[in-house]
Design a protein around this motif. Structure first.
Motif, short mmCIF file in Angstrom:
data_model
loop_
_atom_site.label_atom_id
_atom_site.label_comp_id
_atom_site.label_asym_id
_atom_site.label_seq_id
_atom_site.Cartn_x
_atom_site.Cartn_y
_atom_site.Cartn_z
N VAL A 146 -3.06 -5.26 -7.09
CA VAL A 146 -2.84 -4.09 -6.77
C VAL A 146 -1.32 -3.71 -7.68
O VAL A 146 -0.80 -3.71 -8.43
CB VAL A 146 -2.24 -3.51 -5.72
CG1 VAL A 146 -1.30 -2.89 -5.54
CG2 VAL A 146 -3.44 -3.26 -4.27
N PHE A 168 -5.75 2.52 -8.22
CA PHE A 168 -5.83 3.59 -6.87
C PHE A 168 -7.61 2.35 -6.49
O PHE A 168 -7.57 2.77 -5.21
CB PHE A 168 -6.88 4.57 -7.61
CG PHE A 168 -7.15 5.47 -6.51
CD1 PHE A 168 -6.88 6.30 -6.37
CD2 PHE A 168 -8.89 5.44 -6.56
CE1 PHE A 168 -6.94 6.99 -5.01
CE2 PHE A 168 -9.19 6.16 -5.60
CZ PHE A 168 -8.91 7.28 -4.68
N ASP A 169 -8.13 1.61 -7.55
CA ASP A 169 -9.19 1.15 -6.64
C ASP A 169 -8.48 0.00 -6.00
O ASP A 169 -9.18 0.05 -5.05
CB ASP A 169 -10.67 0.22 -8.10
CG ASP A 169 -10.72 1.45 -8.77
OD1 ASP A 169 -11.12 2.87 -8.08
OD2 ASP A 169 -11.46 1.88 -9.46
N ALA A 170 -7.62 -0.85 -6.20
CA ALA A 170 -6.87 -1.79 -6.06
C ALA A 170 -6.30 -1.86 -4.64
O ALA A 170 -7.02 -2.22 -3.90
CB ALA A 170 -6.01 -2.50 -6.65
N ASP A 200 -5.73 4.52 -12.55
CA ASP A 200 -7.83 4.11 -11.96
C ASP A 200 -7.51 2.92 -11.39
O ASP A 200 -8.50 2.60 -10.10
CB ASP A 200 -8.65 4.19 -12.85
CG ASP A 200 -8.99 5.54 -12.87
OD1 ASP A 200 -8.71 6.67 -12.84
OD2 ASP A 200 -9.53 6.11 -14.02
N GLU A 201 -7.09 1.27 -12.14
CA GLU A 201 -7.17 0.61 -11.73
C GLU A 201 -6.82 0.31 -9.90
O GLU A 201 -6.74 -0.35 -9.10
CB GLU A 201 -6.62 -0.93 -13.17
CG GLU A 201 -7.39 -2.07 -12.30
CD GLU A 201 -6.58 -3.22 -13.08
OE1 GLU A 201 -6.18 -3.96 -13.02
OE2 GLU A 201 -6.33 -2.83 -14.14
N GLU A 229 1.09 -1.19 0.14
CA GLU A 229 0.01 0.08 0.27
C GLU A 229 1.56 1.44 -0.18
O GLU A 229 0.68 2.39 -1.25
CB GLU A 229 -0.74 -0.13 1.22
CG GLU A 229 -1.89 1.37 1.40
CD GLU A 229 -2.69 1.49 2.66
OE1 GLU A 229 -3.31 2.53 2.90
OE2 GLU A 229 -2.85 0.15 3.12
N GLN A 253 -7.18 1.17 -2.79
CA GLN A 253 -7.80 1.25 -1.70
C GLN A 253 -8.97 0.21 -1.35
O GLN A 253 -9.04 0.30 0.12
CB GLN A 253 -9.83 1.87 -2.44
CG GLN A 253 -9.00 3.71 -2.90
CD GLN A 253 -8.22 4.39 -2.12
OE1 GLN A 253 -7.19 4.83 -1.52
NE2 GLN A 253 -9.67 4.84 -0.41
N ALA A 254 -9.35 -0.56 -2.03
CA ALA A 254 -9.06 -2.71 -1.63
C ALA A 254 -8.67 -2.11 -0.11
O ALA A 254 -8.87 -2.76 0.28
CB ALA A 254 -9.78 -2.97 -2.27
N ARG A 293 0.65 4.17 -3.29
CA ARG A 293 0.50 5.33 -2.86
C ARG A 293 1.80 6.86 -3.27
O ARG A 293 0.76 7.69 -3.63
CB ARG A 293 -0.08 5.38 -1.49
CG ARG A 293 -1.68 4.69 -1.30
CD ARG A 293 -1.41 5.51 0.19
NE ARG A 293 -3.60 4.89 0.39
CZ ARG A 293 -4.80 4.91 0.42
NH1 ARG A 293 -4.90 5.94 -0.78
NH2 ARG A 293 -5.81 3.99 0.33
#
Length: 718
Positions: free
Chosen positions: A690, A654-656, A651-652, A612, A658-659, A616
């Motif tokens: 991710v 970013f979503d991953a 975008d993929e 993560e 977050q999960a 990030r």
């Protein structure tokens, strides 16, 4: 960031220290074991009665006489100080899987302001390190700090050198105030004694002389990767976890099969030579070195020695490999799977049993079908592996080894035995009542009159087998490259002791009933093989057909992950086995299970948090910066096309992320086994998502914007 400069500096800016290389004659006469307090050294420094008393402990397992401790300590201190040592340490193997040491100076002040060098027998035999911060699996509370290290006289003291001095290291066991084992050495020593007590009576039935002792022997191969430290410190994932959590596959990996056994690069060969000189001085019998299958992967292997000493030497080998690499601008990676998509690293444990007269009990001789003793003990190993598949799998279980087992360079998680064609034929004939010898070893023709025919082994090698007979030993190939070999060998010693005990009782009963040795052994071998031959498999362990046959046809265990395996450690049969041979009590066994759950949880938790963090703070910002650059570059078809690819992958990602963040925040429960399952079932899949998105970005983001050294750079700069 100028990545071209990184590549150039990684390739050029390495250093080497001059190493005093030695010829084989010099190694034998003056280097080998020069930093080891050998029996010969002790004999020269001790009186005959003192040495005889110590020798009884070392060679016959007699209880150590405390009255000789001061004399031995004085000899040890004098020898160490002659070698330049200023400090000593009790060197032990806590349940972290690595080693531990606390250094004390030989120098002690006098009341008159002067100082003297002291080291007493009491300090040699026992010390009291703080045990509160070592894993105990619930054997003790954190506030209960008392623990003891106890001298292991069976493993010689040695000198560890550093740039500004040297330290005397005294191998020791480590136990709690209550006497329960807090280390890996104590159960290993207990298992060695259990094997001796089981095998010695069996040998007597075959006519062995009084005074025969038996121990297990081991040679542990070590695979590892080397990368330039220029890259290592630019990869937070390598620094924090030992493996790359991101990395797209390069255009070239290992598919050309040109690295295995290839010419060793000069930088690496210089490093290997340096490491070998240090290992020779420590009495470690390293024999081979070579390039392994993956780019940047290598191997070092010793010949066999007593398993307790081999376990100590294996830990030292890992330490020397790591420390020496830094002298050459390299970092040695011992993780089982530091790079996805190429070979992982294992630690093949070549195991056998030997008498104190040097007789290898798994040596088949020229006619293995007539060698009753060999067939008897081989049958015992087959029985042991079949009955205790779970324990062998548990002994190599870790979060890091899960990435390797079952992949295309490592044996599957299904435990099976490879015997080879000739040995399998012999057992099949014995089972059927045919007897005699079928398949012949023969000669291997090389297809040209210039080269002579070579003797062919009775069976080909099988790289897909987790437990393979290799001529005069069994090779347990499932052990991971970063782990201590002590627990796998403890398990092997104990399960074979159990099998030998059972078969020896049968043999004794048959002999006492009037049967002759030949027919009695033949009956036992036949019955044992017939009952346990499901564990024997000489085919392709990678094939889907084998997995189906193993699970459904043969009913073998397939414990795919660490958590599938560790669950069985405290099964009633396992507790009874370890208790029967006094290797581990129920409490000690439960503690190890708890620690394995805890280490699994913490390992994956660190990986999840690191994934993560890197996504990030490093990868997403790189993608956003490149997108901004693209949007400012105009609206051509190429610009818009690249921007669309980058935007979709970003975008993929970013979503991953977050999960993953949500799963990292969750714990999965209050108990450590619940947390461990949460890591496996939720965090690892989230990390994979991710990585998938990040690796897509690596392939479309401009190289000057990519914040991490790539596989192409790390694997091919040597």
């Amino acid at each position: 960031m100028n990545h071209d400069f990184d590549v150039i500096s990684a390739a050029r800016n390495w250093r080497t220290d001059a190493v005093d290389t030695a010829t084989p004659d010099q190694i034998i006469s003056s280097v080998y074991a020069s930093d080891v307090l050998t029996l010969e050294q002790l004999k020269a420094r001790l009186s005959k009665p003192t040495f005889k008393s110590l020798q009884a402990t070392l060679e016959r397992g007699a209880t150590l006489d405390p009255s000789i401790a001061d004399t031995v300590a004085l000899a040890m201190k004098t020898w160490a100080m002659e070698k330049g040592a200023t400090h000593y340490t009790h060197w032990f193997h806590p349940l972290t899987g690595s080693t531990a040491e606390k250094h004390d100076s030989f120098v002690s002040p006098n009341g008159d302001g002067s100082a003297i060098a002291t080291f007493s027998g009491k300090e040699l035999i026992q010390a009291e390190p703080d045990a509160s911060s070592f894993p105990s699996g619930g054997l003790r509370a954190t506030f209960e700090a008392r623990g003891y290290t106890a001298w292991d006289a069976s493993s010689p003291a040695f000198i560890m050198r550093h740039a500004n001095g040297a330290t005397l290291c005294i191998p020791t066991a480590f136990a709690s105030w209550t006497g329960e084992a807090l280390d890996t050495k104590t159960p290993l020593l207990r298992s060695v004694e259990a094997l001796n007590k089981a095998v010695t009576p069996a040998l007597k039935l075959f006519g062995a002389s009084e005074g025969t002792r038996v121990s297990s022997t081991l040679g542990a191969e070590q695979e590892y990767f080397l990368i330039a430290e220029e890259y290592y410190y630019r990869r937070p994932d390598l620094v924090m976890t030992g493996r790359t959590l991101f990395g797209a596959q390069p255009p070239r990996g290992q598919e050309l099969e040109d690295h295995y056994f290839g010419a060793i690069p000069d930088r690496v060969l210089s490093y290997m030579t340096d490491a070998e000189q240090q290992l020779y001085a420590l009495g470690i019998p390293v024999k081979t070195r070579h390039n392994e299958v993956a780019p940047g992967q290598f191997e070092i292997a010793p010949i066999f020695e007593d398993s307790n000493i081999a376990a100590d030497h294996q830990q030292l080998t890992m330490q020397v490999l790591r420390n020496t690499a830094r002298k050459y601008g390299l970092v040695a990676l011992l993780h089982e799977k530091p790079f996805a998509g190429v070979n992982g690293s294992g630690k093949h444990c070549n195991w056998s049993m030997s008498t104190n007269a040097g007789e290898n009990l798994l040596e088949p001789g020229d006619t293995p079908h007539e060698n009753l003793q060999f067939l008897f003990f081989t049958s015992a190993v087959i029985k042991a592996v079949d009955e205790h598949q779970d324990l062998l799998r548990i002994s190599v279980a870790s979060a890091s080894n899960d990435h390797r087992l079952g992949a295309n360079e490592a044996p599957p998680a299904i435990i099976s035995i490879f015997l080879g064609s000739e040995l399998s034929d012999i057992f099949d004939r014995l089972e059927s009542g045919q007897g005699g010898r079928g398949a012949e070893a023969g000669l291997l023709g090389l297809g040209t009159s210039v080269l002579p025919p070579l003797p062919r082994h009775a069976g080909d090698r099988n790289r897909t087998s987790p437990f393979a007979f290799t001529g005069n030993k069994f090779e347990f190939r499932a052990a991971g490259s970063s782990q201590s070999i002590s627990f796998p060998i403890t398990v092997l010693n104990t399960i074979v002791a159990d099998a030998v005990s059972a078969l020896a009782a049968e043999l004794k009963a048959k002999l006492e009933g009037g049967a002759d040795l030949n027919s009695a052994v033949a009956d036992i071998v036949k019955a044992t093989y017939s009952a346990h031959k499901r564990i024997v498999f000489n085919g392709d362990g990678y094939s889907d057909e084998w997995h189906q046959e193993a699970e459904h046809g043969r009913k073998l265990l397939n414990l795919r992950t660490t958590l599938d395996a560790v669950h069985h450690l405290t099964d009633a049969k396992n507790g009874a086995l370890f208790e029967k041979f006094k290797v581990l009590s129920d409490r000690e066994l439960a503690a190890r299970q708890e620690i394995m759950y805890d280490i699994y949880f913490k390992t994956v938790n660190i990986e999840g948090e690191t994934t993560e963090y890197m996504a990030r703070t490093m990868i997403l910002p790189a993608a956003v910066k490149y997108l901004s650059e693209l949007h400012a570059a105009g609206s051509s078809k190429a610009v818009k096309g690249v921007a669309a690819e980058v935007e979709a992958a970003a975008d993929e990602l970013f979503d991953a992320v977050q999960a993953l963040s949500a799963q990292n925040t969750a714990t999965g429960g209050d108990e450590v086994h619940e947390k461990a399952h949460h890591m496996r079932d939720q965090v690892l899949p989230a990390m994979t998502a991710v990585r998938k998105a990040a690796d897509k970005l690596e392939k479309v983001v401009a190289e000057q914007h990519w914040p991490l050294p790539t596989y192409r750079q790390m694997l091919f700069v040597k």
